[in-house]
Design a protein around this motif. Sequence first.
Motif, PDB file in Angstrom:
ATOM      1  N   GLY A  63      -7.071  -6.014  13.305  1.00 11.59           N
ATOM      2  CA  GLY A  63      -6.079  -7.036  13.018  1.00 11.59           C
ATOM      3  C   GLY A  63      -5.274  -6.789  11.764  1.00 11.59           C
ATOM      4  O   GLY A  63      -4.392  -7.583  11.428  1.00 11.59           O
ATOM      5  N   THR A  64      -5.565  -5.716  11.037  1.00 10.01           N
ATOM      6  CA  THR A  64      -4.829  -5.401   9.817  1.00 10.01           C
ATOM      7  C   THR A  64      -4.360  -3.951   9.857  1.00 10.01           C
ATOM      8  O   THR A  64      -4.963  -3.115  10.534  1.00 10.01           O
ATOM      9  N   LEU A  65      -3.309  -3.688   9.124  1.00  6.65           N
ATOM     10  CA  LEU A  65      -2.809  -2.322   9.039  1.00  6.65           C
ATOM     11  C   LEU A  65      -3.682  -1.507   8.096  1.00  6.65           C
ATOM     12  O   LEU A  65      -4.125  -2.013   7.060  1.00  6.65           O
ATOM     13  N   PRO A  66      -3.947  -0.243   8.418  1.00  8.92           N
ATOM     14  CA  PRO A  66      -4.721   0.593   7.493  1.00  8.92           C
ATOM     15  C   PRO A  66      -3.905   0.872   6.230  1.00  8.92           C
ATOM     16  O   PRO A  66      -2.686   0.714   6.202  1.00  8.92           O
ATOM     17  N   ALA A  67      -4.610   1.312   5.212  1.00 10.75           N
ATOM     18  CA  ALA A  67      -3.938   1.548   3.935  1.00 10.75           C
ATOM     19  C   ALA A  67      -3.059   2.781   3.975  1.00 10.75           C
ATOM     20  O   ALA A  67      -2.097   2.880   3.209  1.00 10.75           O
ATOM     21  N   LEU A  68      -3.366   3.736   4.858  1.00  7.08           N
ATOM     22  CA  LEU A  68      -2.630   4.994   4.898  1.00  7.08           C
ATOM     23  C   LEU A  68      -2.003   5.197   6.271  1.00  7.08           C
ATOM     24  O   LEU A  68      -2.584   4.838   7.290  1.00  7.08           O
ATOM     25  N   THR A  69      -0.839   5.804   6.263  1.00  2.17           N
ATOM     26  CA  THR A  69      -0.182   6.236   7.488  1.00  2.17           C
ATOM     27  C   THR A  69      -0.358   7.747   7.625  1.00  2.17           C
ATOM     28  O   THR A  69      -0.690   8.432   6.647  1.00  2.17           O
ATOM     29  N   PRO A  70      -0.165   8.291   8.828  1.00  4.79           N
ATOM     30  CA  PRO A  70      -0.247   9.760   8.964  1.00  4.79           C
ATOM     31  C   PRO A  70       0.693  10.491   8.016  1.00  4.79           C
ATOM     32  O   PRO A  70       0.346  11.541   7.471  1.00  4.79           O
ATOM     33  N   GLU A  71       1.889   9.924   7.786  1.00  2.00           N
ATOM     34  CA  GLU A  71       2.819  10.567   6.858  1.00  2.00           C
ATOM     35  C   GLU A  71       2.265  10.545   5.445  1.00  2.00           C
ATOM     36  O   GLU A  71       2.411  11.522   4.691  1.00  2.00           O
ATOM     37  N   GLY A  72       1.615   9.440   5.087  1.00  2.00           N
ATOM     38  CA  GLY A  72       1.021   9.355   3.753  1.00  2.00           C
ATOM     39  C   GLY A  72      -0.074  10.379   3.547  1.00  2.00           C
ATOM     40  O   GLY A  72      -0.189  10.987   2.474  1.00  2.00           O
ATOM     41  N   LYS A  73      -0.899  10.592   4.566  1.00  2.00           N
ATOM     42  CA  LYS A  73      -1.939  11.624   4.470  1.00  2.00           C
ATOM     43  C   LYS A  73      -1.323  13.001   4.297  1.00  2.00           C
ATOM     44  O   LYS A  73      -1.777  13.805   3.472  1.00  2.00           O
ATOM     45  N   ASN A  74      -0.279  13.278   5.072  1.00  2.00           N
ATOM     46  CA  ASN A  74       0.365  14.587   4.968  1.00  2.00           C
ATOM     47  C   ASN A  74       0.986  14.803   3.593  1.00  2.00           C
ATOM     48  O   ASN A  74       0.972  15.916   3.065  1.00  2.00           O
ATOM     49  N   HIS A  75       1.530  13.741   3.010  1.00  2.00           N
ATOM     50  CA  HIS A  75       2.116  13.870   1.683  1.00  2.00           C
ATOM     51  C   HIS A  75       1.061  14.240   0.647  1.00  2.00           C
ATOM     52  O   HIS A  75       1.320  15.031  -0.266  1.00  2.00           O
ATOM     53  N   ARG A 120     -12.389   8.198   3.285  1.00  2.00           N
ATOM     54  CA  ARG A 120     -12.960   6.963   2.738  1.00  2.00           C
ATOM     55  C   ARG A 120     -11.957   5.820   2.783  1.00  2.00           C
ATOM     56  O   ARG A 120     -12.297   4.691   3.153  1.00  2.00           O
ATOM     57  N   ILE A 121     -10.723   6.115   2.403  1.00  2.00           N
ATOM     58  CA  ILE A 121      -9.709   5.056   2.414  1.00  2.00           C
ATOM     59  C   ILE A 121      -9.479   4.550   3.827  1.00  2.00           C
ATOM     60  O   ILE A 121      -9.424   3.330   4.070  1.00  2.00           O
ATOM     61  N   LEU A 122      -9.361   5.465   4.785  1.00  2.00           N
ATOM     62  CA  LEU A 122      -9.148   5.050   6.171  1.00  2.00           C
ATOM     63  C   LEU A 122     -10.355   4.302   6.715  1.00  2.00           C
ATOM     64  O   LEU A 122     -10.216   3.316   7.451  1.00  2.00           O
ATOM     65  N   THR A 143       0.827  -1.207   0.000  1.00  2.00           N
ATOM     66  CA  THR A 143       0.000   0.000   0.000  1.00  2.00           C
ATOM     67  C   THR A 143       0.860   1.255   0.000  1.00  2.00           C
ATOM     68  O   THR A 143       0.509   2.250  -0.649  1.00  2.00           O
ATOM     69  N   GLU A 144       1.976   1.215   0.699  1.00  2.00           N
ATOM     70  CA  GLU A 144       2.862   2.375   0.723  1.00  2.00           C
ATOM     71  C   GLU A 144       3.450   2.636  -0.665  1.00  2.00           C
ATOM     72  O   GLU A 144       3.560   3.791  -1.098  1.00  2.00           O
ATOM     73  N   ARG A 145       3.814   1.579  -1.373  1.00  2.00           N
ATOM     74  CA  ARG A 145       4.373   1.743  -2.719  1.00  2.00           C
ATOM     75  C   ARG A 145       3.345   2.326  -3.675  1.00  2.00           C
ATOM     76  O   ARG A 145       3.647   3.244  -4.447  1.00  2.00           O
ATOM     77  N   VAL A 146       2.118   1.798  -3.606  1.00  2.00           N
ATOM     78  CA  VAL A 146       1.064   2.312  -4.488  1.00  2.00           C
ATOM     79  C   VAL A 146       0.739   3.757  -4.134  1.00  2.00           C
ATOM     80  O   VAL A 146       0.617   4.624  -5.021  1.00  2.00           O
TER      81      VAL A 146
END
Length: 824
Positions: free
Chosen positions: A423-435, A414-416, A368-371
């Motif tokens: 039990g799973t990691l979300p698709a976005l991290t706080p850094e990803g949102k800021n980017h 919506r993504i979050l 997800t981080e790569r995409v």
Amino acid sequence: MAAPATPRLLLSPTSKDLIAAASSSFPSPPSPTTSSSAPDPASPLDAFASDPVLSAFLSPSFSPSDFSSAALSSGLAASRAEQLQEAIRLLRRHLRAEVLRRHPLLLSHLLSLRSASASLSSLPSHLHLLSSHLSLLSSHLSAPRAHLAHSSSSLSTLLSTADLLLHSHRLVRLSSRLLTSTPPPDLARQAELHREIRLLYEEKNLAGINAVDEEMRKVDAAASKLRSEASAVIDRGIAESNQNDVWCGLQVYYNLGELKPAVEGLVSKYKAAGAKSVAVALDMKAISMAAGGGGGPGGVQRSGTPQIGGSKKAAEALWDRMRQCMEELHRSVTAAWQLQTVLTKKRVPFTQMLFLEEVWQEGEPLLTERVWDAIVKAFASQLKSAFTASSFVKEIFTLGYPRLFSMIENLLERILRDTDVKGTLPALTPEGKNHMTAAIEIFQTAFLALCHSRLSDYINSIFPMSGRGIPSKDQISRLISRIQEEVEVVRTHGHLLARVLQEIGKVLLLLAQRAEYQMQISTGTEARQVTGTVTPAQLKNFALCLHLQDVHTRISSIVSTLPNVTSEKLSKSLEAIYTVACDSVSPLFKEMFDRLGSCILKMHEQDFGTHGMDATMDNNASAYMEELQKCAVHFRSEFLSKLLPSSSSRSETICTIMVRSMASRVLILFIRHASLVRPLSEAGKLRMTRDMAELELAVGQNLFPVEQLGAPYRALRAFRPVLFLETSQLEKSPLLQDLPPSVILHHLYSRGPDELQSPLQRNKLTPLQYSLWLDSQGEDQIWKGVKATLDDYEMKVRSRGDKEFSPVYPLMLQIGSALSQAKG
């Protein structure tokens, strides 16, 4: 067929005899007993070793040229030559003696050499015979060896052929199972069969067999079909959020041995889909075509700006494409998240290793981080390019930045929300949102600059630096309306709201600066006068105050509906507006209060110690009070009527607060000076009471409703009955709770003997000086001054030998003691 017997090397008797004869022909070395028993003479070399000259010849590094040069340079060449000749003769004699001494031994060796030469002459014939025997032996051994090698080669060929036939037959059988599977097909099992066939084909090197190659072409075609079906299953599973389908598709790729390339392909597919959607959304040529242009009217120009008549349609087309882009980005990211989730949950059979470990290494970014990183980079690059290359896109996204920001916020939410699974990691991290939000900062900066420019330009137009005009009420109302519009546009966006409020804060500071500049023009004695009619400078300051008051009230009302975190952005600006508004009329209010205070000070010129019926029957107000009433009426008609809101309005304004403060201070000042009046007769108390009533009426009608003044009004109302209470009743009277201790203490001086001097009398101060001192002191400091007078009074009484004090003395001590305890 029996194996040939191992040949043996057979030697004929002739050969044996030949070898023995050859061996006997070589004589053995002579025995030591055969040599001469005489001892060896001393070797001359031993003498040479001890000789300083001849010892050089025994050295391995001897150089004849160096020896000759040394002999010549020393001048002893002749003696050295004679010495060398003598050494040579000595060596020759020694050699001759050695030859004679060993003559028998030398003769015996010579005879042995002759015998050996005779024996060697017959050796070639014997060697030739031996060579012929060896050739015969080699011919006997070569035939069995060649036969054995041929048989071994044939056996190896047969075994290899049989092995190829066996594996080819197994491959054909597996291929038949793969190609003739009954529906519904088990894709995972078929992929496993294909993998087994491919490994068998490669490991057993079955290439080149026509039947096998033909079968492999069918197998590869089936594998291509398997990949297509697996990809379709994965796509369907992602579209329907069915993790089982996604897992089935991934299992096919794993069984094919292609899990990592397949996952990489899916990630690349999602990245490309996201980047393509951004490029399509910002394709101005396509937008213009969709808006009904082509190259004609309404079409897009080379600069990216729609031609006349097509701007509105192009703008709507752009927003519609951005909406579709957000949907595509959501699909790409959630698809990558579903793929990652399945890889995280599912394990390889038998090994129990997670599928994710097959395609991902520790320290690498997740799928997800790569995409998301690829999407953000494409989005930022496209927006930056559009900002510089297309004035149309720049204008639309700048003016409509809140809408663009809302799209981005909705996408992130919506993504979050859709990837928030326990039990799973979300698709976005706080850094990803800021980017992602940083990708549109270029338009945010332009939007904030435009917001600031719109408001500041309007302020510059109504508050020109060169002119001295005051804006109208309608202009201020329009300014507030524009500020409210800017807030309403971004009200629902917390981060953007805070940034907009920062710009509004700058604009309000500019407004305060311009108003302060206009106010400074209108300052001076003309602005502070309170005895005559209102002046133009005062009217200008009144207008500034009312305008700033309106801005402060209405903006504060708007801010009160906002979250506390964002509303704090305007606190300093509103404080500046409030300060300038107060400063515009503060000198006037100070002058009015000083004027009323000077009237109250004239109370001490009034005689409140008069006794008799005439003083009692006089119903007129005191002269100072009449002057105070006239001042209050004048202030109301000339100044306050222009500053205070209408009586029907109940809103609290800056001027209302200042008038209320002035009215409260007037009541407090009156009570203070009334408590300082001394002597105070019964007739004086009645006059004081009438003056209080007149004061209450003057303040209530002209300044502020006294009922709303709180503690100062309660103190005024309490002081009136306190005047008529007996000293013995004061201690337990509840009226004392509404009066400051200093007022009670000062009033008690009027009930005490003349020798009990007040601090005013003791320090020989004027009422004004003492009042100013009281303004700067607290109740505890005032008590210290009172206590000093009580101590003086005690000393005077005791010095006379009296044992009784005035009734006010213990009461004052009690009040002061209570005050000290309360402070402690």
